[in-house]
Design a protein around this motif. Structure first.
Motif, mmCIF file in Angstrom:
data_model
loop_
_atom_site.group_PDB
_atom_site.id
_atom_site.type_symbol
_atom_site.label_atom_id
_atom_site.label_comp_id
_atom_site.label_asym_id
_atom_site.label_seq_id
_atom_site.Cartn_x
_atom_site.Cartn_y
_atom_site.Cartn_z
ATOM 1 N N GLY A 323 23.514 41.990 -47.443
ATOM 2 C CA GLY A 323 22.776 42.023 -48.791
ATOM 3 C C GLY A 323 23.062 43.218 -49.447
ATOM 4 N N PRO A 324 22.589 43.588 -50.409
ATOM 5 C CA PRO A 324 22.852 44.372 -51.660
ATOM 6 C C PRO A 324 22.998 46.034 -50.727
ATOM 7 C CG PRO A 324 21.003 43.956 -52.191
ATOM 8 C CD PRO A 324 21.291 43.164 -51.291
ATOM 9 N N ASP A 325 22.426 45.696 -49.805
ATOM 10 C CA ASP A 325 22.105 47.404 -49.145
ATOM 11 C C ASP A 325 22.980 47.539 -48.068
ATOM 12 O OD1 ASP A 325 20.668 49.097 -51.026
ATOM 13 O OD2 ASP A 325 19.203 47.978 -50.106
ATOM 14 N N GLY A 326 23.834 46.514 -47.889
ATOM 15 C CA GLY A 326 25.124 46.452 -47.059
ATOM 16 C C GLY A 326 24.315 45.156 -45.386
ATOM 17 N N TYR A 327 23.345 45.256 -45.523
ATOM 18 C CA TYR A 327 22.952 45.270 -44.379
ATOM 19 C C TYR A 327 22.413 43.272 -43.945
ATOM 20 C CZ TYR A 327 20.787 49.451 -43.104
ATOM 21 O OH TYR A 327 20.783 51.153 -43.503
ATOM 22 N N HIS A 328 23.214 43.094 -43.217
ATOM 23 C CA HIS A 328 23.377 41.674 -42.939
ATOM 24 C C HIS A 328 22.279 40.376 -42.156
ATOM 25 C CE1 HIS A 328 27.387 43.083 -42.860
ATOM 26 N NE2 HIS A 328 27.953 42.415 -43.197
ATOM 27 N N GLY A 329 22.170 39.168 -42.565
ATOM 28 C CA GLY A 329 20.887 38.422 -41.797
ATOM 29 C C GLY A 329 21.880 37.517 -40.255
ATOM 30 N N ASP A 330 21.656 36.798 -39.847
ATOM 31 C CA ASP A 330 22.245 35.821 -38.985
ATOM 32 C C ASP A 330 21.759 35.195 -37.776
ATOM 33 O OD1 ASP A 330 25.002 35.313 -37.692
ATOM 34 O OD2 ASP A 330 25.230 37.502 -36.195
ATOM 35 N N VAL A 331 22.190 33.836 -38.567
ATOM 36 C CA VAL A 331 20.806 32.639 -38.161
ATOM 37 C C VAL A 331 21.874 31.796 -37.793
ATOM 38 C CG1 VAL A 331 20.379 31.843 -40.176
ATOM 39 C CG2 VAL A 331 18.831 31.679 -37.753
ATOM 40 N N THR A 332 21.799 31.347 -36.765
ATOM 41 C CA THR A 332 22.391 29.289 -36.687
ATOM 42 C C THR A 332 22.019 28.433 -35.676
ATOM 43 O OG1 THR A 332 24.631 31.264 -35.737
ATOM 44 C CG2 THR A 332 24.768 28.413 -34.828
ATOM 45 N N ARG A 333 22.126 27.442 -35.884
ATOM 46 C CA ARG A 333 21.747 26.371 -35.651
ATOM 47 C C ARG A 333 23.000 25.006 -35.551
ATOM 48 N NH1 ARG A 333 18.220 28.853 -35.479
ATOM 49 N NH2 ARG A 333 15.718 29.205 -35.725
ATOM 50 N N THR A 334 22.022 24.029 -34.854
ATOM 51 C CA THR A 334 23.851 22.870 -34.307
ATOM 52 C C THR A 334 22.536 21.764 -34.322
ATOM 53 O OG1 THR A 334 24.675 24.675 -32.483
ATOM 54 C CG2 THR A 334 24.423 21.900 -32.927
ATOM 55 N N PHE A 335 23.490 20.649 -35.663
ATOM 56 C CA PHE A 335 22.841 19.363 -35.552
ATOM 57 C C PHE A 335 22.796 18.254 -35.374
ATOM 58 C CE2 PHE A 335 20.903 22.928 -39.141
ATOM 59 C CZ PHE A 335 20.127 22.731 -38.656
ATOM 60 N N VAL A 336 23.315 17.019 -35.635
ATOM 61 C CA VAL A 336 23.805 15.896 -35.566
ATOM 62 C C VAL A 336 23.045 14.257 -35.856
ATOM 63 C CG1 VAL A 336 24.749 14.217 -33.615
ATOM 64 C CG2 VAL A 336 24.644 16.539 -32.444
ATOM 65 N N VAL A 337 24.587 14.489 -36.857
ATOM 66 C CA VAL A 337 23.421 13.166 -36.996
ATOM 67 C C VAL A 337 24.106 12.118 -36.873
ATOM 68 C CG1 VAL A 337 23.721 12.103 -39.939
ATOM 69 C CG2 VAL A 337 24.075 13.737 -39.876
ATOM 70 N N ASP A 338 23.217 11.127 -36.448
ATOM 71 C CA ASP A 338 22.753 9.501 -36.378
ATOM 72 C C ASP A 338 23.749 9.823 -34.724
ATOM 73 O OD1 ASP A 338 22.737 6.997 -36.168
ATOM 74 O OD2 ASP A 338 24.930 6.204 -37.098
ATOM 75 N N GLY A 339 23.319 10.521 -33.545
ATOM 76 C CA GLY A 339 24.072 10.836 -32.585
ATOM 77 C C GLY A 339 23.413 10.165 -31.421
ATOM 78 N N ASP A 340 24.051 10.017 -30.145
ATOM 79 C CA ASP A 340 24.056 9.046 -29.006
ATOM 80 C C ASP A 340 23.404 9.927 -28.135
ATOM 81 O OD1 ASP A 340 26.060 10.196 -28.463
ATOM 82 O OD2 ASP A 340 27.227 8.116 -28.008
ATOM 83 N N GLY A 341 22.764 10.777 -28.334
ATOM 84 C CA GLY A 341 22.383 10.941 -26.685
ATOM 85 C C GLY A 341 22.931 11.472 -26.055
ATOM 86 N N GLY A 342 24.535 12.271 -25.910
ATOM 87 C CA GLY A 342 25.334 12.185 -24.895
ATOM 88 C C GLY A 342 25.291 13.470 -24.739
ATOM 89 N N TRP A 343 26.610 13.807 -24.572
ATOM 90 C CA TRP A 343 27.206 15.320 -24.077
ATOM 91 C C TRP A 343 26.596 16.403 -25.379
ATOM 92 C CZ3 TRP A 343 29.037 19.928 -27.176
ATOM 93 C CH2 TRP A 343 29.245 20.538 -26.071
ATOM 94 N N GLU A 344 26.136 16.324 -26.616
ATOM 95 C CA GLU A 344 25.240 17.012 -27.398
ATOM 96 C C GLU A 344 24.113 16.845 -27.155
ATOM 97 O OE1 GLU A 344 25.386 13.166 -29.277
ATOM 98 O OE2 GLU A 344 27.283 14.207 -28.247
ATOM 99 N N ARG A 345 23.620 16.303 -25.959
ATOM 100 C CA ARG A 345 21.549 16.373 -25.904
ATOM 101 C C ARG A 345 22.178 17.043 -25.165
ATOM 102 N NH1 ARG A 345 17.021 16.321 -28.580
ATOM 103 N NH2 ARG A 345 18.146 14.546 -29.980
ATOM 104 N N ARG A 346 22.637 16.934 -23.979
ATOM 105 C CA ARG A 346 22.549 17.873 -23.485
ATOM 106 C C ARG A 346 22.265 19.481 -23.483
ATOM 107 N NH1 ARG A 346 25.822 19.012 -18.855
ATOM 108 N NH2 ARG A 346 27.902 18.271 -19.230
ATOM 109 N N ALA A 347 23.383 20.099 -24.005
ATOM 110 C CA ALA A 347 23.902 20.758 -24.083
ATOM 111 C C ALA A 347 22.992 21.048 -24.995
ATOM 112 C CB ALA A 347 25.582 20.885 -25.083
ATOM 113 N N TYR A 348 22.228 20.691 -26.184
ATOM 114 C CA TYR A 348 20.998 21.060 -27.108
ATOM 115 C C TYR A 348 19.629 21.564 -26.469
ATOM 116 C CZ TYR A 348 18.127 21.912 -31.110
ATOM 117 O OH TYR A 348 17.655 22.637 -32.141
#
Length: 469
Positions: A323-348
């Motif tokens: 931001g303009p005063d030097g302070y940070h934000g921090d957000v993370t998300r993970t997505f899968v488009v048209d997934g098959d429910g394999g490793w990525e689903r178990r990991a999520y």
């Protein structure tokens, strides 16, 4: 909210002035039986930016803080009517007006009476530490200028009688050349963590800055998620050669063709630009901190390249604007488009459970590393390695870190110490497989007297939604 309609940062209303309380620095000098504290750096030095609230220049300047030598109560402590100390900012002459405004004027007490026409220069300083700006010796090194101020402000008679120079505290990060100038002037330097400790606990005004920039970060996330939701998985012949492979549109490892968005292949760079465009509209800078990986590159914690985004593979989006005063934000998300429910689903599912377990531990008095321990235990229960090394499959980093004028600062959720009200930390468990991808979920959390507060909420879901709110 797709992010397209995000209001500019100014729409949130005026923010309270940022004022740094310099009393912890004064107290550290007293407790160490030292003469002064010195910090040297430029506007990219986060300690100095925090201490002075001075936003320029890009060449070195210095801050000197000394305890008051005024009236005491008999125990070498200043009385209620005496200042706690003095702070001198050695600024370039061309920046004097800015330094007077940002370092001196903002630190004065504001009047509650709008009809009070008292001279602003007569108002007391909010923390009792008297501030001034000096521009003498602008051609000298900042370390030399600091040494001259120490010599001017410190009574070295007792030290001289013992044939010893005054002790000066400094952050461990003080530049080597500045330290040399201070030592050549007869000062003995000693490292202090007083600034880091003060920065770890945020004031209400700092929390306000963090909350504002975090809201901008989630607006950027909403835009990125909407783009993913609008993208299309297509047949190989529809994207012939689009991924740089053979004419059938498939690579040698038979990965699916890239998604298409607005008629063109979707890459991590295109998605990054869409998120950053919303950040700019909200009045914050991406600062090079928008990290988006897809497929195997989602396992790279700091990936900023351009990869094709493919159906069925994880897309990890980490947005950390400033931001303009030097302070940070921090957000993370993970997505899968048209997934098959394999490793990525178990990991999520595992990472989502680890996040909840970690948050359940966040409250004052809890050892910081206990938060990491709970997240790691939950990931272990789901069959993931909790202590994986870099480049290995599993949980490869700590559960969280402090956020403020630095994107990474204290406290660490893997380190020593206890959580305290005012700490602002990320909670960000994740699991990674360099051959497949990565899943991480991250929020910014304020430790409160009762527990914690999410500084900005954002929904969860592995399948992207065009309107996530």
């Amino acid at each position: 909210m797709s992010g397209e309609d995000a209001a500019p940062g100014g729409a949130e209303g005026a923010a309270a002035p940022l004022r740094t309380d310099l009393r912890p620095v004064v107290e550290a000098v007293r407790e160490a039986d030292a003469a002064a504290f010195v910090a040297v750096g430029d506007r990219f030095d986060d300690d100095l930016r925090y201490l002075t609230r001075f936003s320029g220049p890009d060449r070195p300047y210095a801050l000197v803080v000394v305890p008051s030598g005024g009236a005491t109560d008999g125990d070498d402590e200043p009385t209620a009517n005496s200042p706690a100390g003095r702070a001198v900012l050695c600024a370039p002459a061309l920046f004097r007006e800015q330094a007077e405004r940002e370092f001196v004027a903002v630190a004065r007490e504001s009047t509650a009476d709008p009809t009070d026409d008292a001279d602003a220069d007569d108002r007391a300083f909010h923390d009792g530490v008297v501030r001034e700006v000096r521009t003498e010796g602008v051609g000298d090194h900042a370390g030399e200028r600091a040494a001259a101020v120490v010599d001017d402000l410190v009574d070295g008679a007792s030290a001289a009688a013992e044939d010893d120079g005054p002790t000066v505290l400094a952050p461990a990060s003080i530049p080597h050349d500045a330290a040399v100038y201070l030592e050549r002037a007869g000062n003995d330097l000693s490292s202090t963590d007083a600034v880091a400790a003060a920065r770890a606990r945020k004031t209400p005004a700092e929390v306000d800055r963090l909350r504002r920039v975090q809201r901008a970060a989630v607006a950027g996330m909403a835009r990125a998620e909407a783009v993913l939701a609008e993208s299309e998985a297509v047949e190989s012949e529809a994207v012939e050669g689009a991924d740089g492979s053979g004419g059938d549109g498939r690579s040698d490892d038979d990965r699916r063709p890239p998604l298409r968005w607005e008629g063109e292949p979707l890459t991590t760079e295109r998605l990054r630009r869409e998120a950053n465009r919303v950040l700019a509209a909200r009045g914050v800078r991406d600062a090079g901190n928008t990290v988006i990986g897809a497929g195997p590159s989602a396992a790279d914690l700091h990936y900023v390249g351009s990869d094709p985004i493919r159906p069925g593979e994880t897309v990890l989006i980490d947005i950390s604007p400033r931001g303009p005063d030097g302070y940070h934000g921090d957000v993370t998300r993970t997505f899968v488009v048209d997934g098959d429910g394999g490793w990525e689903r178990r990991a999520y599912v595992a990472v989502e459970a680890a996040r909840e377990a970690a948050l359940d531990e966040v409250e004052p008095g809890v050892p910081a590393k206990a938060v990491h321990g709970e997240a790691a235990a939950e990931l272990t229960a789901y069959g993931f390695e909790p202590n994986a090394g870099e480049g290995e499959a599993g949980f490869t980093h700590g559960t969280g870190h402090g956020v403020g004028v630095s994107l990474h600062e204290g406290p660490s959720l893997s380190g020593a110490g206890e959580l305290r009200p005012g700490h602002v930390v990320t909670v960000e468990p994740g699991v990674y497989d360099p051959e497949i991808g990565g899943v991480r979920l991250e929020d910014l959390v304020l430790v409160t007297d009762e527990g914690y507060e999410l500084l900005a909420e954002y929904p969860f879901g592995i399948v992207p939604d065009a309107d996530p709110t």
